[in-house]
Design a protein around this motif. Structure first.
Motif, mmCIF file in Angstrom:
data_model
loop_
_atom_site.group_PDB
_atom_site.id
_atom_site.type_symbol
_atom_site.label_atom_id
_atom_site.label_comp_id
_atom_site.label_asym_id
_atom_site.label_seq_id
_atom_site.Cartn_x
_atom_site.Cartn_y
_atom_site.Cartn_z
ATOM 1 N N GLN A 92 0.813 -1.217 0.000
ATOM 2 C CA GLN A 92 0.000 0.000 0.000
ATOM 3 C C GLN A 92 0.848 1.269 0.000
ATOM 4 O OE1 GLN A 92 -2.557 -0.341 3.450
ATOM 5 N NE2 GLN A 92 -3.211 -2.405 2.878
ATOM 6 N N SER A 93 2.149 1.124 0.149
ATOM 7 C CA SER A 93 3.039 2.272 0.306
ATOM 8 C C SER A 93 3.231 3.044 -0.996
ATOM 9 C CB SER A 93 4.406 1.780 0.803
ATOM 10 O OG SER A 93 5.417 2.713 0.518
ATOM 11 N N PRO A 94 3.063 4.369 -0.984
ATOM 12 C CA PRO A 94 3.369 5.177 -2.158
ATOM 13 C C PRO A 94 4.837 5.086 -2.571
ATOM 14 C CG PRO A 94 2.033 6.436 -0.597
ATOM 15 C CD PRO A 94 2.466 5.187 0.098
ATOM 16 N N VAL A 95 5.734 4.930 -1.588
ATOM 17 C CA VAL A 95 7.152 4.774 -1.908
ATOM 18 C C VAL A 95 7.368 3.475 -2.680
ATOM 19 C CG1 VAL A 95 9.484 4.533 -0.971
ATOM 20 C CG2 VAL A 95 7.879 6.117 0.101
ATOM 21 N N PHE A 96 6.751 2.402 -2.208
ATOM 22 C CA PHE A 96 6.889 1.107 -2.881
ATOM 23 C C PHE A 96 6.364 1.181 -4.316
ATOM 24 C CE2 PHE A 96 4.991 -3.074 -3.976
ATOM 25 C CZ PHE A 96 6.148 -3.830 -4.004
ATOM 26 N N LYS A 97 5.253 1.857 -4.504
ATOM 27 C CA LYS A 97 4.681 1.959 -5.849
ATOM 28 C C LYS A 97 5.610 2.732 -6.786
ATOM 29 C CE LYS A 97 -0.021 1.437 -4.136
ATOM 30 N NZ LYS A 97 -1.310 2.094 -3.815
#
Length: 507
Positions: A92-97
């Motif tokens: 769910q992380s924006p960084v991961f995306k």
């Protein structure tokens, strides 16, 4: 390109500081300018600290910094969490995306037998004709392709044809999910399921055996290679160095293919993939032998590798010893066999697993130094490197990078809280390193995005920058075994992808 963080300039700054503080012990408030200078100097030492960022990269860096700050204050920030528990939050992380979109360069530490997702193995491979399954008394599962019911073997007295077995099951989806669980280490409560390293390694090795029966069947082997390349490509990876034992591949009629057939298949499938994906650079193989083998067996494996390298210099990268270090023989045990290339005056690069242990002071722990004595090209895992200052300095001076595999190290119980991973110190010192995934099938990952997240957010914390990401990606090409012309080609392709990624995500 090699980085040496302890430059003459930085040492002058440090000496000035030490002289200033020793002479001015009575000063109660240090000079803020000197503090800023020290902070800046320390930042310049870390991985990526010497990378000059463009205006667009600076904007992306500011965005990622803000996103990391937000995640670190969230109630479910996956710091001390085991990866199996943290994975839903990471997704769910924006960084991961953003990291999923990032061109990552190459993956340099990946095992053939754990390359492709368990979902593909179950939903594709086990639905093929002639696939038999056996559930052993030990709680493991075995697979085999056969034109008729296999004879009892591997602790299996009862083999079932998958097609017939599924016809008797009311909830096939749940059954398939249970098979997937048998092909990974995933569990909702990893601390309870794996109380010790011995327990998790036992399950780890059982899972490899289960997967082997599927992927050593020739038609699956070919599709498996292609699927592995596709999953890496989908995660924005352009090159692969694969550790493979080149196990014998079997046909339905009982024909057994040799290692040369396997290498030709790797080459053919990769060429097919490259025709369909022109921006994929290719694949090279690091031939492996298990460290549980005898000295004479490893010597035979080395002789075979040398012969294969003569015939296939474009695809053979080198040699490695694999298997659990704590229960296997140390590198020094194989010293006579490992000296063989020198004796026959032939070059063979080594890529040793070394330091994948927390048994400090043992013979196994000394694998780090022995790997360097045998001129290893890279250090696989290198978890124990921080405990060997001399080996760490040799590694830095020679430009021998550590293949950091954070999720693997946590799942196999070398470290529980990844903030305490030794790579944090290596990153702060600007030690040469690359990010790798080791055995993604068993950990429920794909590509490098999850491991990059753990390195960039959890291990690196707020100190890690876009410069860190950029240098780690470039390192994966610099420290590959590709010849200079192909390294240049790979770097050119990566740079184009990187500039596009930065432009699209910095505004």
């Amino acid at each position: 390109m090699k980085r040496f963080p302890y430059t003459i300039c930085s040492m002058k700054v440090l000496m000035t500081f030490l002289t200033f503080t020793s002479v001015n012990k009575s000063i109660s408030i240090p000079d803020p300018r000197q503090r800023d200078q020290l902070l800046q100097q320390e930042s310049s030492w870390q991985v990526g600290g010497g990378v000059e960022l463009t205006a667009a990269e600076q904007r992306l860096d500011s965005l990622l910094h803000k996103l990391k700050e937000q995640e670190m204050t969230a109630p479910h920030f996956p710091t001390a969490m085991h990866f199996f528990k943290a994975k839903p939050y990471i997704q769910q992380s924006p960084v991961f995306k953003l990291l999923q979109k990032m061109p990552k360069g190459a993956v340099l530490h990946l095992h053939h037998s754990a390359q492709v997702g368990a979902d593909w193995l179950v939903l594709n491979v086990t639905y093929r004709p002639h696939c038999y399954v056996c559930f052993t008394w030990g709680g493991s599962v075995q697979f085999l392709f056969s034109p008729q019911r296999p004879f009892p073997r591997w602790g299996c007295s009862a083999w079932s044809l998958m097609e017939q077995l599924r016809a008797t099951i009311s909830d096939v989806a749940a059954f398939d999910q249970s098979l997937m669980r048998n092909l990974t280490l995933f569990t909702e409560d990893p601390d309870m399921a794996y109380p010790t390293q011995d327990v998790v390694w036992n399950r780890f090795e059982q899972t490899f055996v289960a997967i082997s029966g599927l992927i050593t069947y020739a038609p699956v082997f070919k599709d498996y290679i292609y699927q592995g390349l596709q999953q890496l490509y989908d995660d924005n990876i352009l090159y692969l160095e694969l550790r493979a034992g080149l196990s014998k591949i079997y046909e339905l009629d009982g024909t057994v293919r040799d290692k040369e057939w396997s290498l030709q298949t790797y080459r053919n499938i990769t060429e097919q993939f490259r025709l369909e994906h022109p921006d994929f650079v290719g694949i090279r193989i690091i031939v492996t032998a298990h460290r549980a083998l005898s000295l004479s067996q490893v010597e035979v494996a080395l002789k075979e590798t040398l012969e294969l390298q003569k015939r296939y210099p474009d695809i053979i990268a080198g040699f490695d010893l694999v298997g659990r270090e704590d229960s296997g023989k140390p590198i020094w045990y194989f010293q006579e066999a490992l000296s063989l290339p020198t004796e026959v005056k032939t070059n063979l690069s080594y890529f040793f697993h070394a330091g994948e242990t927390d048994s400090y002071g043992t013979d196994v722990d000394r694998n780090i130094l022995d790997a360097l004595l045998f001129n290893t090209t890279r250090i696989g895992h290198g978890f124990a490197l921080a405990h060997h200052p001399l080996a760490k300095e040799l590694s830095r001076k020679r430009g021998v990078p550590v293949e950091v595999c954070p999720i693997s190290n946590q799942v196999l119980k070398l470290v529980s809280d990844l903030r305490n991973h030794p790579a944090a110190v290596l990153m702060a010192e600007g030690h040469p390193m690359v990010v790798s995934s080791d055995d993604p099938t068993l950990f429920g990952t794909s590509g490098l995005s999850y491991d990059f997240y753990e390195v960039f957010v959890v291990i690196g914390g707020l100190s890690a920058t876009v410069g860190t990401l950029k240098e780690l990606a470039m390192n994966s090409i610099r420290y590959s075994s590709l010849p200079a012309d192909l390294q240049d080609k790979a770097m050119f392709i990566w740079q184009q992808k990187w500039d596009k990624f930065v432009l699209e995500n910095s505004s």
